[in-house]
Design a protein around this motif. Structure first.
Motif, PDB file in Angstrom:
ATOM      1  N   SER A  88       0.807  -1.224   0.000  1.00  0.00           N
ATOM      2  CA  SER A  88       0.000   0.000   0.000  1.00  0.00           C
ATOM      3  C   SER A  88       0.839   1.273   0.000  1.00  0.00           C
ATOM      4  O   SER A  88       0.506   2.239  -0.683  1.00  0.00           O
ATOM      5  CB  SER A  88      -0.937   0.020   1.210  1.00  0.00           C
ATOM      6  OG  SER A  88      -1.848  -1.039   1.137  1.00  0.00           O
ATOM      7  N   LEU A 114       0.342   4.286  -2.583  1.00  0.00           N
ATOM      8  CA  LEU A 114      -0.128   5.587  -2.086  1.00  0.00           C
ATOM      9  C   LEU A 114       0.844   6.713  -2.426  1.00  0.00           C
ATOM     10  O   LEU A 114       0.434   7.775  -2.893  1.00  0.00           O
ATOM     11  CB  LEU A 114      -0.362   5.519  -0.577  1.00  0.00           C
ATOM     12  CG  LEU A 114      -1.531   4.631  -0.143  1.00  0.00           C
ATOM     13  CD1 LEU A 114      -1.430   4.294   1.337  1.00  0.00           C
ATOM     14  CD2 LEU A 114      -2.857   5.290  -0.465  1.00  0.00           C
ATOM     15  N   GLU A 161       0.699   7.436  -6.093  1.00  0.00           N
ATOM     16  CA  GLU A 161      -0.507   8.208  -6.434  1.00  0.00           C
ATOM     17  C   GLU A 161      -0.314   9.690  -6.109  1.00  0.00           C
ATOM     18  O   GLU A 161      -0.663  10.566  -6.897  1.00  0.00           O
ATOM     19  CB  GLU A 161      -1.724   7.666  -5.705  1.00  0.00           C
ATOM     20  CG  GLU A 161      -3.001   8.404  -6.060  1.00  0.00           C
ATOM     21  CD  GLU A 161      -4.252   7.832  -5.416  1.00  0.00           C
ATOM     22  OE1 GLU A 161      -5.315   8.446  -5.601  1.00  0.00           O
ATOM     23  OE2 GLU A 161      -4.169   6.798  -4.732  1.00  0.00           O
ATOM     24  N   PRO A 199      -3.386   4.398   5.824  1.00  0.00           N
ATOM     25  CA  PRO A 199      -3.894   5.187   4.695  1.00  0.00           C
ATOM     26  C   PRO A 199      -4.899   6.261   5.130  1.00  0.00           C
ATOM     27  O   PRO A 199      -4.813   7.406   4.679  1.00  0.00           O
ATOM     28  CB  PRO A 199      -4.562   4.150   3.788  1.00  0.00           C
ATOM     29  CG  PRO A 199      -3.862   2.880   4.100  1.00  0.00           C
ATOM     30  CD  PRO A 199      -3.579   2.955   5.583  1.00  0.00           C
ATOM     31  N   LYS A 200      -5.832   5.916   5.993  1.00  0.00           N
ATOM     32  CA  LYS A 200      -6.867   6.859   6.407  1.00  0.00           C
ATOM     33  C   LYS A 200      -6.293   8.050   7.169  1.00  0.00           C
ATOM     34  O   LYS A 200      -6.758   9.174   7.002  1.00  0.00           O
ATOM     35  CB  LYS A 200      -7.910   6.159   7.285  1.00  0.00           C
ATOM     36  CG  LYS A 200      -8.834   5.233   6.536  1.00  0.00           C
ATOM     37  CD  LYS A 200      -9.840   4.625   7.494  1.00  0.00           C
ATOM     38  CE  LYS A 200     -10.873   3.782   6.786  1.00  0.00           C
ATOM     39  NZ  LYS A 200     -11.862   3.233   7.735  1.00  0.00           N
ATOM     40  N   THR A 212      -4.577   9.257   2.666  1.00  0.00           N
ATOM     41  CA  THR A 212      -5.788   9.695   1.970  1.00  0.00           C
ATOM     42  C   THR A 212      -6.029  11.194   2.124  1.00  0.00           C
ATOM     43  O   THR A 212      -6.356  11.867   1.136  1.00  0.00           O
ATOM     44  CB  THR A 212      -7.009   8.869   2.416  1.00  0.00           C
ATOM     45  OG1 THR A 212      -6.736   7.490   2.162  1.00  0.00           O
ATOM     46  CG2 THR A 212      -8.261   9.299   1.678  1.00  0.00           C
ATOM     47  N   ILE A 248      -3.656  12.814  -0.277  1.00  0.00           N
ATOM     48  CA  ILE A 248      -4.126  12.599  -1.650  1.00  0.00           C
ATOM     49  C   ILE A 248      -5.246  13.586  -1.967  1.00  0.00           C
ATOM     50  O   ILE A 248      -5.239  14.237  -3.022  1.00  0.00           O
ATOM     51  CB  ILE A 248      -4.589  11.139  -1.856  1.00  0.00           C
ATOM     52  CG1 ILE A 248      -3.376  10.210  -1.882  1.00  0.00           C
ATOM     53  CG2 ILE A 248      -5.431  10.999  -3.133  1.00  0.00           C
ATOM     54  CD1 ILE A 248      -3.725   8.731  -1.788  1.00  0.00           C
ATOM     55  N   ASN A 249      -6.204  13.720  -1.059  1.00  0.00           N
ATOM     56  CA  ASN A 249      -7.325  14.638  -1.282  1.00  0.00           C
ATOM     57  C   ASN A 249      -6.856  16.082  -1.401  1.00  0.00           C
ATOM     58  O   ASN A 249      -7.335  16.833  -2.257  1.00  0.00           O
ATOM     59  CB  ASN A 249      -8.352  14.500  -0.161  1.00  0.00           C
ATOM     60  CG  ASN A 249      -9.054  13.164  -0.175  1.00  0.00           C
ATOM     61  OD1 ASN A 249      -9.055  12.449  -1.167  1.00  0.00           O
ATOM     62  ND2 ASN A 249      -9.635  12.795   0.955  1.00  0.00           N
ATOM     63  N   LYS A 306      -5.016  16.539  -4.744  1.00  0.00           N
ATOM     64  CA  LYS A 306      -6.003  16.572  -5.832  1.00  0.00           C
ATOM     65  C   LYS A 306      -6.629  17.957  -5.949  1.00  0.00           C
ATOM     66  O   LYS A 306      -6.784  18.484  -7.052  1.00  0.00           O
ATOM     67  CB  LYS A 306      -7.128  15.558  -5.575  1.00  0.00           C
ATOM     68  CG  LYS A 306      -6.897  14.196  -6.095  1.00  0.00           C
ATOM     69  CD  LYS A 306      -8.139  13.346  -5.857  1.00  0.00           C
ATOM     70  CE  LYS A 306      -7.817  11.882  -6.038  1.00  0.00           C
ATOM     71  NZ  LYS A 306      -8.951  11.016  -5.698  1.00  0.00           N
ATOM     72  N   ILE A 347     -11.403  11.559   8.007  1.00  0.00           N
ATOM     73  CA  ILE A 347     -10.634  11.811   6.780  1.00  0.00           C
ATOM     74  C   ILE A 347     -10.986  13.169   6.188  1.00  0.00           C
ATOM     75  O   ILE A 347     -10.096  13.917   5.779  1.00  0.00           O
ATOM     76  CB  ILE A 347     -10.872  10.681   5.755  1.00  0.00           C
ATOM     77  CG1 ILE A 347     -10.362   9.348   6.315  1.00  0.00           C
ATOM     78  CG2 ILE A 347     -10.194  11.006   4.427  1.00  0.00           C
ATOM     79  CD1 ILE A 347     -10.809   8.143   5.531  1.00  0.00           C
ATOM     80  N   THR A 348     -12.254  13.506   6.140  1.00  0.00           N
ATOM     81  CA  THR A 348     -12.681  14.774   5.546  1.00  0.00           C
ATOM     82  C   THR A 348     -12.094  15.950   6.320  1.00  0.00           C
ATOM     83  O   THR A 348     -11.585  16.903   5.718  1.00  0.00           O
ATOM     84  CB  THR A 348     -14.215  14.869   5.501  1.00  0.00           C
ATOM     85  OG1 THR A 348     -14.713  13.767   4.736  1.00  0.00           O
ATOM     86  CG2 THR A 348     -14.665  16.170   4.871  1.00  0.00           C
ATOM     87  N   SER A 354      -8.390  16.153   5.580  1.00  0.00           N
ATOM     88  CA  SER A 354      -8.188  16.611   4.196  1.00  0.00           C
ATOM     89  C   SER A 354      -8.381  18.118   4.095  1.00  0.00           C
ATOM     90  O   SER A 354      -7.591  18.816   3.461  1.00  0.00           O
ATOM     91  CB  SER A 354      -9.166  15.911   3.251  1.00  0.00           C
ATOM     92  OG  SER A 354      -8.972  14.516   3.261  1.00  0.00           O
TER      93      SER A 354
END
Length: 136
Positions: free
Chosen positions: A16, A20, A23, A55-56, A60, A63-64, A67, A121-122, A125
């Protein structure tokens, strides 16, 4: 860190983690250096949660944020000019996004407990994206 934790970290690193970080680098459009203090993340008796929680908590949200920032050429160029390295550790006892991130001299430091508030996560992020954009 016992043998079970060492095996779980190695499995995460070989699987992973590579996916990750690849990515993140693909989204950013350039290679970002990663430094992870695996010993600080690999808490005893939590090896069964590494694959879900790392990851969480650490990747992640990044990544968010990448992006969102790299959605256009202006964002990609700003990110490339500012973010050089990401340090991931668990040293300060932080478990809320508001205190887990810092950015200095091109280095983003993520200092968050690996098994607390995992599903936020939100929130992570959003805080991370705002922090990075402030420094771009």
């Amino acid at each position: 860190m016992g043998l079970q934790e060492k095996r779980a970290v190695k499995t995460f690193q070989d699987g992973s983690y590579q996916a990750l970080t690849n990515e993140i680098n693909t989204l950013a459009g350039y290679p970002i250096e990663f430094e992870v203090n695996w010993d600080a993340l690999a808490l005893d008796e939590y090896a069964h949660l590494y694959e879900e929680c790392f990851p969480k908590v650490y990747f992640t949200p990044l990544i968010n944020a990448v992006k969102e920032i790299a959605a256009d050429d202006m964002g990609k160029e700003a990110l490339k000019g500012a973010l050089k390295k990401v340090i991931i550790k668990n040293e300060g006892g932080f478990y809320y996004a508001s205190s887990a991130y810092s950015f200095n001299d091109g280095v983003l430091t993520i200092d968050h407990q690996p098994f607390n508030n995992v599903d936020n996560i939100t929130e992570r992020s959003t805080v991370l994206s705002e922090l990075l954009m402030k420094h771009l």
